[in-house]
Design a protein around this motif. Structure first.
Motif, PDB file in Angstrom:
ATOM      1  N   ASN A 199       0.939  -1.050  -0.065  1.00 43.41           N
ATOM      2  CA  ASN A 199       0.045  -0.046  -0.007  1.00 43.41           C
ATOM      3  C   ASN A 199       0.936   1.312  -0.049  1.00 43.41           C
ATOM      4  N   ALA A 200       2.012   1.201  -0.751  1.00 39.07           N
ATOM      5  CA  ALA A 200       2.548   2.548  -0.971  1.00 39.07           C
ATOM      6  C   ALA A 200       2.073   3.573  -1.561  1.00 39.07           C
ATOM      7  N   THR A 201       1.231   3.169  -2.375  1.00 37.73           N
ATOM      8  CA  THR A 201       0.494   4.274  -3.116  1.00 37.73           C
ATOM      9  C   THR A 201      -0.962   4.166  -2.702  1.00 37.73           C
ATOM     10  N   ILE A 202      -1.499   5.055  -1.641  1.00 39.66           N
ATOM     11  CA  ILE A 202      -2.747   4.942  -1.043  1.00 39.66           C
ATOM     12  C   ILE A 202      -3.702   5.891  -1.542  1.00 39.66           C
ATOM     13  N   PRO A 203      -4.757   5.390  -2.572  1.00 34.18           N
ATOM     14  CA  PRO A 203      -5.656   6.398  -3.103  1.00 34.18           C
ATOM     15  C   PRO A 203      -6.187   7.374  -2.284  1.00 34.18           C
ATOM     16  N   ALA A 204      -6.493   8.596  -2.740  1.00 34.12           N
ATOM     17  CA  ALA A 204      -6.935   9.764  -1.967  1.00 34.12           C
ATOM     18  C   ALA A 204      -7.936   9.303  -0.848  1.00 34.12           C
ATOM     19  N   ASP A 205      -8.802   8.501  -0.877  1.00 33.28           N
ATOM     20  CA  ASP A 205     -10.176   8.473  -0.008  1.00 33.28           C
ATOM     21  C   ASP A 205     -10.464   6.906   0.324  1.00 33.28           C
ATOM     22  N   ASP A 206      -9.796   6.160  -0.650  1.00 32.17           N
ATOM     23  CA  ASP A 206     -10.250   4.678  -0.468  1.00 32.17           C
ATOM     24  C   ASP A 206      -9.381   3.946   0.592  1.00 32.17           C
ATOM     25  N   TYR A 207      -9.798   3.893   1.635  1.00 33.56           N
ATOM     26  CA  TYR A 207      -8.806   3.094   2.590  1.00 33.56           C
ATOM     27  C   TYR A 207      -9.295   1.680   2.837  1.00 33.56           C
ATOM     28  N   SER A 208      -9.990   1.192   1.996  1.00 36.38           N
ATOM     29  CA  SER A 208     -10.588  -0.307   2.268  1.00 36.38           C
ATOM     30  C   SER A 208      -9.511  -1.349   2.359  1.00 36.38           C
ATOM     31  N   HIS A 209      -8.453  -1.195   1.532  1.00 36.24           N
ATOM     32  CA  HIS A 209      -7.249  -2.094   1.444  1.00 36.24           C
ATOM     33  C   HIS A 209      -6.213  -1.768   2.461  1.00 36.24           C
ATOM     34  N   TRP A 210      -6.291  -0.609   3.253  1.00 35.36           N
ATOM     35  CA  TRP A 210      -5.355  -0.188   3.988  1.00 35.36           C
ATOM     36  C   TRP A 210      -5.486  -0.968   5.316  1.00 35.36           C
ATOM     37  N   VAL A 211      -4.010  -1.476   5.723  1.00 34.76           N
ATOM     38  CA  VAL A 211      -4.203  -1.995   7.143  1.00 34.76           C
ATOM     39  C   VAL A 211      -2.981  -1.529   7.914  1.00 34.76           C
ATOM     40  N   LEU A 212      -3.090  -1.262   9.196  1.00 32.71           N
ATOM     41  CA  LEU A 212      -2.161  -1.029  10.041  1.00 32.71           C
ATOM     42  C   LEU A 212      -1.419  -2.376  10.808  1.00 32.71           C
ATOM     43  N   LYS A 213      -0.155  -2.538  10.459  1.00 30.86           N
ATOM     44  CA  LYS A 213       0.465  -3.527  11.219  1.00 30.86           C
ATOM     45  C   LYS A 213       1.149  -3.361  12.309  1.00 30.86           C
ATOM     46  N   VAL A 214       0.875  -4.319  13.679  1.00 24.61           N
ATOM     47  CA  VAL A 214       1.473  -3.964  14.782  1.00 24.61           C
ATOM     48  C   VAL A 214       2.278  -4.928  15.087  1.00 24.61           C
ATOM     49  N   ASN A 215       3.629  -5.135  15.304  1.00 22.45           N
ATOM     50  CA  ASN A 215       4.414  -6.084  15.374  1.00 22.45           C
ATOM     51  C   ASN A 215       5.183  -6.017  17.211  1.00 22.45           C
ATOM     52  N   GLY A 216       4.861  -7.065  17.802  1.00 25.97           N
ATOM     53  CA  GLY A 216       5.839  -7.047  19.092  1.00 25.97           C
ATOM     54  C   GLY A 216       5.963  -8.586  19.460  1.00 25.97           C
ATOM     55  N   THR A 217       5.387  -8.918  20.457  1.00 23.69           N
ATOM     56  CA  THR A 217       5.804 -10.456  20.863  1.00 23.69           C
ATOM     57  C   THR A 217       4.837 -11.223  20.080  1.00 23.69           C
ATOM     58  N   THR A 218       3.466 -10.764  19.885  1.00 15.65           N
ATOM     59  CA  THR A 218       2.656 -11.291  18.708  1.00 15.65           C
ATOM     60  C   THR A 218       2.650  -9.981  17.760  1.00 15.65           C
ATOM     61  N   HIS A 219       1.587 -10.538  16.826  1.00 17.00           N
ATOM     62  CA  HIS A 219       1.400  -9.568  15.556  1.00 17.00           C
ATOM     63  C   HIS A 219      -0.010  -9.289  15.536  1.00 17.00           C
ATOM     64  N   LYS A 220      -0.547  -8.191  15.230  1.00 10.08           N
ATOM     65  CA  LYS A 220      -1.994  -7.988  14.720  1.00 10.08           C
ATOM     66  C   LYS A 220      -2.201  -6.961  13.601  1.00 10.08           C
ATOM     67  N   GLU A 221      -3.067  -7.120  12.973  1.00  8.41           N
ATOM     68  CA  GLU A 221      -3.478  -6.290  11.785  1.00  8.41           C
ATOM     69  C   GLU A 221      -4.643  -5.355  12.080  1.00  8.41           C
ATOM     70  N   TYR A 222      -4.946  -4.262  11.586  1.00  8.85           N
ATOM     71  CA  TYR A 222      -6.020  -3.440  11.893  1.00  8.85           C
ATOM     72  C   TYR A 222      -6.470  -2.907  10.760  1.00  8.85           C
ATOM     73  N   THR A 223      -7.489  -2.897  10.207  1.00  5.55           N
ATOM     74  CA  THR A 223      -8.337  -2.127   9.073  1.00  5.55           C
ATOM     75  C   THR A 223      -8.727  -0.562   9.900  1.00  5.55           C
ATOM     76  N   LEU A 224      -9.058   0.444   9.019  1.00  2.81           N
ATOM     77  CA  LEU A 224      -9.328   1.485   9.638  1.00  2.81           C
ATOM     78  C   LEU A 224     -10.559   1.314  10.510  1.00  2.81           C
ATOM     79  N   ASP A 225     -11.730   0.558   9.867  1.00  2.00           N
ATOM     80  CA  ASP A 225     -13.072   0.192  10.514  1.00  2.00           C
ATOM     81  C   ASP A 225     -12.888  -0.293  11.893  1.00  2.00           C
ATOM     82  N   GLU A 226     -11.767  -1.444  12.082  1.00  2.16           N
ATOM     83  CA  GLU A 226     -11.249  -2.035  13.365  1.00  2.16           C
ATOM     84  C   GLU A 226     -10.710  -1.010  14.204  1.00  2.16           C
ATOM     85  N   LEU A 227     -10.055   0.060  13.771  1.00  2.00           N
ATOM     86  CA  LEU A 227      -9.234   0.832  14.558  1.00  2.00           C
ATOM     87  C   LEU A 227     -10.366   1.681  15.232  1.00  2.00           C
ATOM     88  N   ARG A 228     -11.260   2.237  14.240  1.00  2.00           N
ATOM     89  CA  ARG A 228     -12.299   3.103  14.894  1.00  2.00           C
ATOM     90  C   ARG A 228     -13.197   2.561  15.781  1.00  2.00           C
TER      91      ARG A 228
END
Ligand SMILES: Nc1nc2c(c(=O)[nH]1)N[C@H]1C(S)=C(S)[C@@H](COP(=O)(O)O)O[C@H]1N2
Ligand SMILES: [Mo]
Length: 196
Positions: free
Chosen positions: A32-61
Protein backbone atom coordinates in the motif's frame (compact mmCIF):
# COMPACT_ATOMS: atom_id res chain seq x y z
CA UNK A 1 13.97 30.31 -20.70
CA UNK A 2 16.33 28.48 -18.37
CA UNK A 3 16.69 24.77 -19.06
CA UNK A 4 17.09 22.30 -16.21
CA UNK A 5 19.83 19.82 -17.09
CA UNK A 6 19.57 16.11 -16.33
CA UNK A 7 21.14 16.88 -12.92
CA UNK A 8 17.82 17.40 -11.18
CA UNK A 9 16.52 14.07 -12.45
CA UNK A 10 19.62 12.24 -11.25
CA UNK A 11 19.29 13.90 -7.84
CA UNK A 12 15.64 12.83 -7.67
CA UNK A 13 16.49 9.23 -8.57
CA UNK A 14 19.30 9.21 -5.99
CA UNK A 15 16.95 10.58 -3.36
CA UNK A 16 14.32 7.92 -4.03
CA UNK A 17 16.98 5.22 -4.03
CA UNK A 18 18.44 6.37 -0.71
CA UNK A 19 14.99 6.68 0.87
CA UNK A 20 14.34 3.06 -0.10
CA UNK A 21 17.67 1.90 1.32
CA UNK A 22 17.01 3.47 4.69
CA UNK A 23 13.93 1.34 5.28
CA UNK A 24 14.80 -0.74 8.34
CA UNK A 25 12.68 -3.74 7.38
CA UNK A 26 11.12 -5.16 4.29
CA UNK A 27 7.62 -4.58 5.70
CA UNK A 28 8.05 -0.90 4.87
CA UNK A 29 8.02 -1.47 1.15
CA UNK A 30 4.58 -3.03 1.43
CA UNK A 31 1.91 -3.05 -1.23
CA UNK A 32 0.00 0.00 0.00
CA UNK A 33 2.80 2.42 -0.85
CA UNK A 34 0.45 4.39 -3.07
CA UNK A 35 -2.75 4.95 -1.14
CA UNK A 36 -5.59 6.40 -3.19
CA UNK A 37 -6.88 9.67 -1.79
CA UNK A 38 -10.06 8.47 -0.10
CA UNK A 39 -10.32 4.70 -0.36
CA UNK A 40 -8.77 3.04 2.64
CA UNK A 41 -10.67 -0.24 2.35
CA UNK A 42 -7.44 -2.13 1.53
CA UNK A 43 -5.35 -0.22 4.04
CA UNK A 44 -4.08 -2.05 7.12
CA UNK A 45 -2.04 -1.06 10.13
CA UNK A 46 0.51 -3.70 11.13
CA UNK A 47 1.51 -3.89 14.78
CA UNK A 48 4.39 -6.17 15.64
CA UNK A 49 5.60 -7.05 19.13
CA UNK A 50 5.70 -10.42 20.85
CA UNK A 51 2.66 -11.19 18.74
CA UNK A 52 1.43 -9.61 15.52
CA UNK A 53 -1.88 -7.86 14.80
CA UNK A 54 -3.36 -6.11 11.80
CA UNK A 55 -6.15 -3.55 11.87
CA UNK A 56 -8.30 -2.08 9.14
CA UNK A 57 -9.39 1.53 9.57
CA UNK A 58 -12.88 0.35 10.57
CA UNK A 59 -11.40 -1.92 13.22
CA UNK A 60 -9.29 0.93 14.62
CA UNK A 61 -12.34 3.17 14.78
CA UNK A 62 -14.17 0.53 16.81
CA UNK A 63 -11.43 0.39 19.48
CA UNK A 64 -11.79 2.65 22.55
CA UNK A 65 -10.85 6.16 21.40
CA UNK A 66 -8.99 9.00 23.10
CA UNK A 67 -9.05 12.72 22.31
CA UNK A 68 -6.68 15.49 23.29
CA UNK A 69 -5.11 18.70 22.05
CA UNK A 70 -2.28 18.39 19.57
CA UNK A 71 -0.10 21.24 18.38
CA UNK A 72 3.11 20.76 16.44
CA UNK A 73 5.95 22.80 15.02
CA UNK A 74 7.96 21.83 11.96
CA UNK A 75 11.74 22.12 11.79
CA UNK A 76 11.35 25.39 9.90
CA UNK A 77 9.17 26.84 12.66
CA UNK A 78 5.76 26.51 11.02
CA UNK A 79 3.12 25.67 13.64
CA UNK A 80 0.09 23.52 12.92
CA UNK A 81 -2.76 23.28 15.35
CA UNK A 82 -4.03 23.31 17.95
CA UNK A 83 -6.18 20.41 16.80
CA UNK A 84 -8.56 18.27 18.76
CA UNK A 85 -7.08 14.90 17.85
CA UNK A 86 -9.05 11.68 18.08
CA UNK A 87 -7.64 8.20 17.73
CA UNK A 88 -6.19 5.20 19.50
CA UNK A 89 -3.45 5.40 22.12
CA UNK A 90 -0.14 3.86 21.09
CA UNK A 91 0.14 2.23 24.54
CA UNK A 92 -3.22 0.47 24.01
CA UNK A 93 -2.10 -0.95 20.65
CA UNK A 94 1.20 -2.11 22.14
CA UNK A 95 -0.64 -3.91 24.96
CA UNK A 96 -2.39 -5.98 22.29
CA UNK A 97 0.94 -7.39 21.06
CA UNK A 98 2.60 -8.05 24.41
CA UNK A 99 3.28 -4.56 25.80
CA UNK A 100 6.66 -2.86 26.19
CA UNK A 101 9.26 -2.81 28.93
CA UNK A 102 12.03 -0.43 29.92
CA UNK A 103 14.77 -0.40 27.29
CA UNK A 104 12.43 -1.32 24.41
CA UNK A 105 11.87 1.09 21.50
CA UNK A 106 8.90 1.55 19.22
CA UNK A 107 9.47 2.20 15.52
CA UNK A 108 6.60 3.91 13.75
CA UNK A 109 6.84 4.09 9.99
CA UNK A 110 5.02 4.93 6.79
CA UNK A 111 5.16 3.80 3.15
CA UNK A 112 7.34 6.79 2.19
CA UNK A 113 10.14 5.25 4.28
CA UNK A 114 9.88 7.74 7.14
CA UNK A 115 10.54 6.19 10.57
CA UNK A 116 10.37 7.75 14.01
CA UNK A 117 11.58 5.90 17.10
CA UNK A 118 9.98 6.42 20.50
CA UNK A 119 11.62 5.17 23.68
CA UNK A 120 9.89 3.54 26.63
CA UNK A 121 9.59 6.82 28.58
CA UNK A 122 7.93 8.55 25.63
CA UNK A 123 5.37 5.76 25.35
CA UNK A 124 4.60 6.54 29.02
CA UNK A 125 4.17 10.21 28.00
CA UNK A 126 7.40 11.65 29.38
CA UNK A 127 10.73 12.64 27.85
CA UNK A 128 9.37 14.98 25.16
CA UNK A 129 10.52 18.52 24.47
CA UNK A 130 7.61 20.96 24.67
CA UNK A 131 7.12 24.63 23.83
CA UNK A 132 4.47 27.24 24.48
CA UNK A 133 2.71 28.97 21.59
CA UNK A 134 5.57 31.50 21.33
CA UNK A 135 7.90 28.50 20.88
CA UNK A 136 9.64 29.07 24.19
CA UNK A 137 10.66 25.75 25.72
CA UNK A 138 8.53 24.83 28.74
CA UNK A 139 8.53 21.88 31.16
CA UNK A 140 6.39 19.15 29.59
CA UNK A 141 2.97 18.38 31.08
CA UNK A 142 1.75 14.76 30.87
CA UNK A 143 1.53 13.78 27.20
CA UNK A 144 0.27 10.77 25.26
CA UNK A 145 1.17 9.32 21.87
CA UNK A 146 -1.96 8.96 19.79
CA UNK A 147 -2.53 7.28 16.42
CA UNK A 148 -5.00 9.88 15.19
CA UNK A 149 -7.61 9.35 12.48
CA UNK A 150 -9.49 12.64 13.07
CA UNK A 151 -8.47 16.24 13.54
CA UNK A 152 -11.25 18.58 14.69
CA UNK A 153 -14.00 15.94 14.20
CA UNK A 154 -12.97 15.42 10.55
CA UNK A 155 -11.13 12.42 9.04
CA UNK A 156 -7.55 13.34 8.18
CA UNK A 157 -6.85 14.61 4.70
CA UNK A 158 -4.03 13.08 2.67
CA UNK A 159 -1.77 16.04 3.48
CA UNK A 160 -2.56 15.69 7.17
CA UNK A 161 -1.27 12.10 6.92
CA UNK A 162 -4.46 10.11 6.26
CA UNK A 163 -5.63 7.69 7.29
CA UNK A 164 -3.49 7.56 10.44
CA UNK A 165 -0.97 9.97 11.89
CA UNK A 166 0.98 10.21 15.11
CA UNK A 167 -0.17 13.09 17.30
CA UNK A 168 1.41 13.96 20.64
CA UNK A 169 -1.53 15.06 22.74
CA UNK A 170 -2.12 16.91 25.98
CA UNK A 171 -5.17 17.87 28.04
CA UNK A 172 -3.89 21.47 27.74
CA UNK A 173 -4.48 23.42 24.56
CA UNK A 174 -1.26 25.40 23.99
CA UNK A 175 1.39 22.66 24.27
CA UNK A 176 3.58 22.55 21.16
CA UNK A 177 5.66 19.44 20.33
CA UNK A 178 8.20 18.74 17.60
CA UNK A 179 6.57 17.91 14.27
CA UNK A 180 9.20 15.34 13.33
CA UNK A 181 7.53 12.82 15.70
CA UNK A 182 4.13 13.32 14.04
CA UNK A 183 4.57 10.50 11.50
CA UNK A 184 2.08 10.82 8.63
CA UNK A 185 0.48 7.87 6.78
CA UNK A 186 1.42 5.42 9.58
CA UNK A 187 1.00 1.78 8.54
CA UNK A 188 3.59 -0.02 10.62
CA UNK A 189 4.38 -0.15 14.33
CA UNK A 190 7.17 -2.38 15.63
CA UNK A 191 8.44 -3.06 19.12
CA UNK A 192 12.21 -3.47 19.13
CA UNK A 193 13.15 -5.29 22.30
CA UNK A 194 16.06 -4.35 24.49
CA UNK A 195 18.66 -6.98 23.46
CA UNK A 196 19.44 -8.05 27.04
N1 LIG B 1 5.48 9.82 6.69
C1 LIG B 1 6.09 10.97 6.98
N2 LIG B 1 5.74 11.63 8.10
C2 LIG B 1 6.34 12.79 8.44
C3 LIG B 1 7.38 13.33 7.66
C4 LIG B 1 7.74 12.62 6.47
O1 LIG B 1 8.63 13.00 5.70
N3 LIG B 1 7.06 11.44 6.17
N4 LIG B 1 8.01 14.48 8.05
C5 LIG B 1 7.94 14.81 9.49
C6 LIG B 1 8.45 16.13 9.79
S1 LIG B 1 10.13 16.30 9.86
C7 LIG B 1 7.61 17.17 10.08
S2 LIG B 1 8.20 18.67 10.60
C8 LIG B 1 6.14 17.03 9.97
C9 LIG B 1 5.62 18.04 8.97
O2 LIG B 1 4.24 17.94 8.98
P1 LIG B 1 3.36 18.57 7.81
O3 LIG B 1 3.78 17.90 6.54
O4 LIG B 1 1.94 18.30 8.19
O5 LIG B 1 3.70 20.03 7.78
O6 LIG B 1 5.73 15.74 9.55
C10 LIG B 1 6.51 14.67 10.01
N5 LIG B 1 5.93 13.43 9.56
MO1 LIG C 1 10.50 18.53 10.16
Amino acid sequence: MRREGPGILILLILFCYCAGCSSPTSTLSSSNATIPADDYSHWVLKVNGTTHKEYTLDELRKLPSTTGYGFAVSTVGIKYGPYVCKGVLLSDLLEQVGGISKGDHVWISAPDGYVWVFDYDQVQGTGFITFNESLKEIPPPPLRILLAYEFNDTPLTYNDGAPLRVAIISDEKGIVTEGSAWVKWVNNIEIHRNPQ
